[in-house]
Design a protein around this motif. Structure first.
Motif, short mmCIF file in Angstrom:
data_model
loop_
_atom_site.label_atom_id
_atom_site.label_comp_id
_atom_site.label_asym_id
_atom_site.label_seq_id
_atom_site.Cartn_x
_atom_site.Cartn_y
_atom_site.Cartn_z
N GLY A 155 0.78 -1.23 0.00
CA GLY A 155 0.00 0.00 0.00
C GLY A 155 0.81 1.28 0.00
N PHE A 156 2.14 1.18 -0.10
CA PHE A 156 3.01 2.36 -0.07
C PHE A 156 3.55 2.71 -1.45
CE2 PHE A 156 2.87 1.05 4.29
CZ PHE A 156 2.97 2.22 5.03
N GLY A 157 3.15 1.95 -2.46
CA GLY A 157 3.58 2.26 -3.82
C GLY A 157 4.80 1.49 -4.28
N GLY A 158 5.23 0.45 -3.53
CA GLY A 158 6.45 -0.25 -3.90
C GLY A 158 6.33 -1.75 -3.98
N MET A 159 5.13 -2.31 -3.88
CA MET A 159 4.99 -3.77 -3.83
C MET A 159 4.59 -4.33 -5.19
SD MET A 159 3.01 -6.21 -1.08
CE MET A 159 4.41 -6.08 0.06
N LEU A 160 5.21 -5.44 -5.54
CA LEU A 160 4.93 -6.17 -6.77
C LEU A 160 4.58 -7.61 -6.40
CD1 LEU A 160 5.07 -6.88 -9.84
CD2 LEU A 160 7.55 -7.15 -9.54
N THR A 161 3.48 -8.10 -6.94
CA THR A 161 3.05 -9.48 -6.70
C THR A 161 2.90 -10.17 -8.04
OG1 THR A 161 1.82 -8.81 -4.72
CG2 THR A 161 1.27 -10.95 -5.68
N VAL A 162 3.47 -11.36 -8.18
CA VAL A 162 3.27 -12.15 -9.39
C VAL A 162 2.77 -13.53 -8.99
CG1 VAL A 162 5.01 -10.90 -10.73
CG2 VAL A 162 5.68 -12.96 -9.48
N LEU A 163 1.88 -14.05 -9.80
CA LEU A 163 1.43 -15.43 -9.67
C LEU A 163 1.97 -16.20 -10.84
CD1 LEU A 163 -0.47 -14.01 -7.64
CD2 LEU A 163 -2.26 -15.61 -8.33
N MET A 164 2.54 -17.36 -10.57
CA MET A 164 3.18 -18.15 -11.62
C MET A 164 3.02 -19.64 -11.33
SD MET A 164 7.25 -17.59 -10.69
CE MET A 164 7.22 -15.82 -10.89
N GLN A 165 3.35 -20.42 -12.33
CA GLN A 165 3.30 -21.87 -12.16
C GLN A 165 4.42 -22.31 -11.22
OE1 GLN A 165 0.95 -23.80 -13.39
NE2 GLN A 165 -0.03 -22.25 -14.68
N PRO A 166 4.19 -23.35 -10.42
CA PRO A 166 5.26 -23.84 -9.54
C PRO A 166 6.44 -24.38 -10.35
CG PRO A 166 3.20 -25.06 -9.18
CD PRO A 166 2.96 -24.12 -10.32
N ASP A 167 7.60 -24.30 -9.75
CA ASP A 167 8.80 -24.89 -10.34
C ASP A 167 8.81 -26.37 -9.97
OD1 ASP A 167 11.33 -25.77 -11.06
OD2 ASP A 167 12.31 -23.91 -10.48
N ALA A 168 8.64 -27.21 -10.97
CA ALA A 168 8.53 -28.65 -10.71
C ALA A 168 9.81 -29.24 -10.14
CB ALA A 168 8.16 -29.38 -12.00
N GLN A 169 10.93 -28.54 -10.28
CA GLN A 169 12.20 -29.07 -9.80
C GLN A 169 12.45 -28.76 -8.32
OE1 GLN A 169 13.92 -31.02 -11.94
NE2 GLN A 169 12.19 -30.56 -13.30
N ILE A 170 11.63 -27.87 -7.74
CA ILE A 170 11.84 -27.49 -6.34
C ILE A 170 11.20 -28.50 -5.42
CG2 ILE A 170 11.40 -25.75 -4.58
CD1 ILE A 170 13.44 -24.90 -6.64
N ARG A 171 11.99 -29.07 -4.56
CA ARG A 171 11.49 -30.01 -3.58
C ARG A 171 12.10 -29.65 -2.22
NH1 ARG A 171 8.56 -31.00 -7.09
NH2 ARG A 171 7.98 -32.99 -8.07
N ALA A 172 11.26 -29.23 -1.30
CA ALA A 172 11.76 -28.94 0.04
C ALA A 172 12.18 -30.24 0.71
CB ALA A 172 10.69 -28.25 0.88
N PRO A 173 13.35 -30.27 1.37
CA PRO A 173 13.80 -31.51 2.02
C PRO A 173 12.85 -31.93 3.13
CG PRO A 173 15.16 -29.64 2.68
CD PRO A 173 14.29 -29.16 1.56
N LYS A 174 12.62 -33.21 3.20
CA LYS A 174 11.76 -33.73 4.26
C LYS A 174 12.54 -33.79 5.56
CE LYS A 174 8.73 -36.41 1.24
NZ LYS A 174 8.14 -37.74 0.95
N PHE A 175 11.86 -33.42 6.63
CA PHE A 175 12.50 -33.35 7.93
C PHE A 175 11.58 -34.03 8.93
CE2 PHE A 175 14.16 -30.85 11.65
CZ PHE A 175 15.47 -31.27 11.54
N SER A 176 11.81 -35.31 9.10
CA SER A 176 10.93 -36.10 9.96
C SER A 176 11.32 -35.93 11.43
CB SER A 176 11.00 -37.59 9.57
OG SER A 176 10.60 -37.76 8.24
N VAL A 177 10.44 -35.31 12.16
CA VAL A 177 10.67 -35.07 13.59
C VAL A 177 9.41 -35.41 14.35
CG1 VAL A 177 11.30 -33.36 15.33
CG2 VAL A 177 12.30 -33.21 13.05
N THR A 178 9.55 -36.14 15.41
CA THR A 178 8.38 -36.51 16.21
C THR A 178 7.90 -35.30 17.01
OG1 THR A 178 9.70 -37.17 18.12
CG2 THR A 178 9.30 -38.85 16.42
N PRO A 179 6.62 -35.28 17.40
CA PRO A 179 6.13 -34.20 18.25
C PRO A 179 6.94 -34.05 19.53
CG PRO A 179 4.29 -35.46 17.36
CD PRO A 179 5.54 -36.20 16.98
N ALA A 180 7.40 -35.15 20.08
CA ALA A 180 8.19 -35.09 21.32
C ALA A 180 9.50 -34.34 21.09
CB ALA A 180 8.46 -36.49 21.84
#
Length: 299
Positions: A155-180
């Motif tokens: 709202g200050f005149g400086g923000m840019l937003t783009v919507l695009m297709q996901p990058d199929a090559q991006i995979r966040a590493p899985k981090f298996s951690v128990t609730p405990a």
């Protein structure tokens, strides 16, 4: 409607269409692109204007994500940061960012003025705006918190937003951690570990290299070019009208929907090319009319 003599009357570039209200649609000169303009009274935007726009963008992204799989990326012009003071510096301690370049056209990088120019300012005791000599750096919020980022910096005149297709090559590493383990390890209470892992993966996003190839023409031999991660366009309404269809088609291979706060245009621009997005946008606007109203703008 026809003009005298049977000649069709020229349609104005911007016409009010109740279906898109309060957005105003450009009808002439950009037939291959749906270009909409949302007028604002001034920047910074009023509370009512911001509240309406931010709710609309949240709903629009949600609908386009569900129906077409689009993801949202948010950028902030570096030259707008002095409006936020310490707020931005505090925020970047909690959110991963990357700094690239925004480019309004084919202009070269801005740089320090020649020594003779600086001396002239000194001799004449003339004040100058340092922003005139600063490149259009653009902050990319790698950490995903669109609502929070809009609330803080939109709202200050400086923000840019783009919507695009996901990058199929991006995979966040899985981090298996128990609730405990999450409860026992302090790091999970101090940091959003899952968010940090996703942000780290996002740093490999291919849109960065593609944006440099598309919008970096003429800058390849400059010393700064190799270190720039991305170059995003800073588009104004005039550029949509002046660009040929081939160039506009090229823009929309990088992103599917483009939303920018434009001080020059005294409002917000929204542009997309695929006709199937129009129905989604109209449906969102219908829901907006049911529970909120955009403030009238007097010019």
């Amino acid at each position: 409607m026809e003009a005298t003599g049977g000649t069709p009357a020229r349609r104005p570039r911007l016409t009010v269409d109740d279906g898109f209200a309060p957005w105003i649609r450009a009808e002439q000169g950009v037939g291959d692109v749906t270009l909409l303009w949302l007028p604002v009274a001034a920047f910074p935007m009023s509370h009512g204007e911001k509240a309406w726009l931010f709710t609309f963008l949240t709903r629009l992204h949600k609908a386009l994500a569900e129906k077409h799989g689009l993801r949202e990326e948010i950028f902030l012009q570096f030259k707008a940061l002095d409006q936020f003071g310490d707020e931005f510096r505090r925020y970047v301690n909690t959110c991963m960012i990357r700094v690239g370049i925004g480019r309004a056209g084919d202009e070269p990088f801005s740089g320090m003025p020649p020594r003779e120019e600086v001396q002239r300012y000194v001799d004449e005791r003339t004040s100058f705006d340092y922003k005139d000599w600063m490149a259009d750096y653009l902050v990319w919020f790698v950490g995903k918190d669109a609502s929070g980022q809009r609330e803080r910096f939109g709202g200050f005149g400086g923000m840019l937003t783009v919507l695009m297709q996901p990058d199929a090559q991006i995979r966040a590493p899985k981090f298996s951690v128990t609730p405990a383990m999450r409860n026992a390890l302090p790091v999970f209470s101090r940091f959003d570990v899952d968010g940090l892992l996703k942000s780290s993966a996002s740093l490999q996003d291919s849109f960065q290299a593609r944006s440099k190839a598309m919008f970096g023409a003429g800058l390849e031999d400059t010393p700064e070019y190799p270190g720039i991660p991305f170059i995003m366009p800073l588009l104004k309404s005039a550029q949509f009208f002046l660009a040929d269809e081939q160039k506009r088609n090229q823009w929309f291979t990088l992103f599917d929907l483009y939303v920018t706060e434009s001080v020059v245009d005294k409002g917000v621009l929204l542009a997309f090319q695929k006709t199937e997005y129009e129905r989604v946008l109209l449906d969102v606007l219908e829901t907006m009319r049911a529970d909120t109203r955009y403030p009238s703008v007097t010019r």
